[in-house]
Design an enzyme around this catalytic site. Sequence first.
Site, PDB file in Angstrom:
ATOM      1  N   ARG A  22    -138.435  21.320  53.813  1.00  0.00           N
ATOM      2  CA  ARG A  22    -139.433  20.379  53.299  1.00  0.00           C
ATOM      3  C   ARG A  22    -139.604  19.230  54.280  1.00  0.00           C
ATOM      4  NH1 ARG A  22    -137.845  19.971  46.852  1.00  0.00           N
ATOM      5  NH2 ARG A  22    -137.938  22.219  46.454  1.00  0.00           N
ATOM      6  N   SER A 112    -142.097  21.790  45.605  1.00  0.00           N
ATOM      7  CA  SER A 112    -141.670  21.661  44.219  1.00  0.00           C
ATOM      8  C   SER A 112    -142.179  20.383  43.562  1.00  0.00           C
ATOM      9  CB  SER A 112    -140.145  21.752  44.144  1.00  0.00           C
ATOM     10  OG  SER A 112    -139.706  21.826  42.807  1.00  0.00           O
ATOM     11  N   HIS A 113    -141.283  19.471  43.243  1.00  0.00           N
ATOM     12  CA  HIS A 113    -141.622  18.264  42.501  1.00  0.00           C
ATOM     13  C   HIS A 113    -142.027  17.114  43.412  1.00  0.00           C
ATOM     14  CE1 HIS A 113    -137.460  18.247  43.702  1.00  0.00           C
ATOM     15  NE2 HIS A 113    -137.425  16.939  43.586  1.00  0.00           N
ATOM     16  N   LYS A 125    -140.137  28.193  51.840  1.00  0.00           N
ATOM     17  CA  LYS A 125    -138.820  28.800  51.690  1.00  0.00           C
ATOM     18  C   LYS A 125    -138.946  30.306  51.614  1.00  0.00           C
ATOM     19  CE  LYS A 125    -138.088  28.748  46.647  1.00  0.00           C
ATOM     20  NZ  LYS A 125    -137.105  28.444  45.588  1.00  0.00           N
ATOM     21  N   ASP A 276    -143.299  21.202  36.698  1.00  0.00           N
ATOM     22  CA  ASP A 276    -143.486  20.527  37.980  1.00  0.00           C
ATOM     23  C   ASP A 276    -144.476  21.248  38.883  1.00  0.00           C
ATOM     24  OD1 ASP A 276    -141.868  22.734  38.504  1.00  0.00           O
ATOM     25  OD2 ASP A 276    -140.800  21.722  40.130  1.00  0.00           O
ATOM     26  N   ASP A 278    -144.371  23.558  41.316  1.00  0.00           N
ATOM     27  CA  ASP A 278    -144.381  25.013  41.471  1.00  0.00           C
ATOM     28  C   ASP A 278    -143.937  25.757  40.231  1.00  0.00           C
ATOM     29  OD1 ASP A 278    -141.733  24.155  41.744  1.00  0.00           O
ATOM     30  OD2 ASP A 278    -141.198  25.799  43.078  1.00  0.00           O
ATOM     31  N   ASP A 280    -141.109  25.600  38.332  1.00  0.00           N
ATOM     32  CA  ASP A 280    -139.743  26.040  38.069  1.00  0.00           C
ATOM     33  C   ASP A 280    -138.910  25.014  37.300  1.00  0.00           C
ATOM     34  OD1 ASP A 280    -139.354  24.209  40.117  1.00  0.00           O
ATOM     35  OD2 ASP A 280    -138.282  25.584  41.445  1.00  0.00           O
ATOM     36  N   ARG A 281    -139.440  23.806  37.073  1.00  0.00           N
ATOM     37  CA  ARG A 281    -138.688  22.791  36.332  1.00  0.00           C
ATOM     38  C   ARG A 281    -139.363  22.518  34.993  1.00  0.00           C
ATOM     39  NH1 ARG A 281    -135.856  18.572  40.369  1.00  0.00           N
ATOM     40  NH2 ARG A 281    -135.593  19.964  42.144  1.00  0.00           N
ATOM     41  N   THR A 343    -125.076  22.488  43.897  1.00  0.00           N
ATOM     42  CA  THR A 343    -126.503  22.326  43.621  1.00  0.00           C
ATOM     43  C   THR A 343    -127.303  23.308  44.475  1.00  0.00           C
ATOM     44  OG1 THR A 343    -126.251  20.008  43.039  1.00  0.00           O
ATOM     45  CG2 THR A 343    -128.431  20.719  43.761  1.00  0.00           C
ATOM     46  N   GLU A 363    -129.091  19.910  36.239  1.00  0.00           N
ATOM     47  CA  GLU A 363    -129.483  18.653  35.618  1.00  0.00           C
ATOM     48  C   GLU A 363    -130.851  18.173  36.066  1.00  0.00           C
ATOM     49  OE1 GLU A 363    -129.954  15.635  37.349  1.00  0.00           O
ATOM     50  OE2 GLU A 363    -129.631  16.742  39.194  1.00  0.00           O
ATOM     51  N   SER A 364    -131.321  18.679  37.197  1.00  0.00           N
ATOM     52  CA  SER A 364    -132.611  18.256  37.748  1.00  0.00           C
ATOM     53  C   SER A 364    -133.769  19.001  37.107  1.00  0.00           C
ATOM     54  CB  SER A 364    -132.628  18.437  39.263  1.00  0.00           C
ATOM     55  OG  SER A 364    -132.307  19.773  39.617  1.00  0.00           O
ATOM     56  N   LYS A 375    -135.244  29.292  38.722  1.00  0.00           N
ATOM     57  CA  LYS A 375    -135.420  28.540  37.490  1.00  0.00           C
ATOM     58  C   LYS A 375    -136.865  28.691  37.039  1.00  0.00           C
ATOM     59  CE  LYS A 375    -135.353  24.322  40.350  1.00  0.00           C
ATOM     60  NZ  LYS A 375    -134.555  24.766  41.518  1.00  0.00           N
ATOM     61  N   ARG A 495    -127.695  10.374  44.976  1.00  0.00           N
ATOM     62  CA  ARG A 495    -127.760  10.682  43.555  1.00  0.00           C
ATOM     63  C   ARG A 495    -126.384  10.456  42.936  1.00  0.00           C
ATOM     64  NH1 ARG A 495    -132.820  12.610  43.244  1.00  0.00           N
ATOM     65  NH2 ARG A 495    -133.535  14.340  44.541  1.00  0.00           N
TER      66      ARG A 495
END
Length: 542
Positions: A22, A112-113, A125, A276, A278, A280-281, A343, A363-364, A375, A495
């Site tokens: 990214r 992603s997000h 990816k 989100d 893409d 996946d969240r 992670t 957790e994300s 996910k 984080r």
Amino acid sequence: MTIETIPTAPIDGQVPGTSGLRKTVSVFSAPGYLETYTQSILNAISPQGAVLVMGGDGRYFNRAAMASILRIAAANGVARVIVGQNGLLSTPAASHLIRKRGANGGLILSASHNPGGPKGDFGLKYNIANGGPAPEAVTDAIVARASQITHYTMTTEDAPDLSECRETQLGDMVIEVVDPVADYVALMEELFDFDSMRRMIADGFTLRFDAMHAVTGPYATEILERRLGAPAGSVINAIPSEDFGGGHPDPNPVWAKPLYDLMLRPDAPDFGAASDGDGDRNMILGRGIYVTPSDSLALLAANAHLVPGYRNGIAGVARSMPTSAASDRVAARLGVEAFQTPTGWKFFGNLLDAGRVTLCGEESAGTGSNHVREKDGLWAVLMWLNILAVRKCSVAELVRDHWAQYGRDYYSRHDFEGISTDAATRLMDRLVANLPALPGQQAGELTVTGAEDFCYTDPVDGSVSTGQGVILTFDGEARAMLRLSGTGTQGATLRVYLEQYAPPGSAHDQDTQTALSKVIRATHDLAQIEHFTGRHAPDVIT
């Protein structure tokens, strides 16, 4: 087909993080940057005769990037590329398509997000044949190729338009444009009881799904409104845009605040959710309640047997290290295995393939199962809806019943964004160096009972991943985890994950930050966060 060879050289920073490479759009769109990295991927995977899936979240630069990737793929002997119409394909849908079509792998164009647009971010990816993100061995091979690259090859012929579902040729390579939604919807109908959800909605159950101007809009509209009968407009921000409507497509109370505020009103819909960039969240809410991703994983594990696709029970549950221990308590009661991984969804792949786990979560806001190897935000929404349809209760009632049985893990993530990479590295290096001396040390009102630099040994293939973040445990069943993010593109993000367990029979209705106040102070003291970052408080709390 005419092929041209373009000289290039290794480019600094072409090392993927936890979910691909990214960078900002300005970096990825620089002459030769995307092409050099794409060629490095193909050099690592033996592309001759391969079948690949390709798609993305529709963010800015996707179309131009796909055109270049197709020209490179054709020049490198790829036999077929299956691509979503207009280049759109959610990440879980791409994973399913790789598995269903027996493809060698896939290229997913998404950050992603992260925000989109000309001044936003872009990502690429590679997913392997099981549909999951490339494991470290494959990633290492890509990095090695990128460090030695001297040229890339492309066809001189332009890539075809992707707006119609059809087959075309680019040289000897077949490009198959498919409906990005159809196969995914068919899979969801196999897993879930659509009839019970339809009845629940027909009986007056209301919902609001925020697609955040991202890729899940078409999927959610087809499933929630057309298949399940939710009224038109139940899915909002449903049309994907290149800059996500100027927003930040991260489904949490900060970036999806309009939905969050709506769901806390007394006249809110029964159920709220968001996904989100893409797809996946996920974020899950009920009227008057926000469900943390850690709690969501635990609740889904405890109730999975109510859903047709999981009626025979689950084999186990896996969670990332920063995710709360709530799902571990469910696994213990069910008598199934529980795993703590680093992670990154790639670490779940071996466990899923070996049949050791059925559900996974981070957790994300990432939750998923063995139906794909990514996910899956909309899958999580449907799991919740199916469970609510069977239990015939509200989201708040379901959550509070769970806490009464298992206790509550008060949990929060504090992000310190855009800090200097040097300062973040010095903070973590100092903390790791001090770990052996921390057990028994007093930190504020708490005592340190354990301190480790998390190291993971894969129970399936024996591979070892070190330096995955720091875990601090305290008396009173409190934990803190600290790590540097692998998904940002500007500076470093520290984080800090904070957890305090309240067993059954204790208070479960405290303000989260109040319940965590002791572990917050202890962690700040031990890590010297203010000293190294200059920040008195985090930039984002979720």
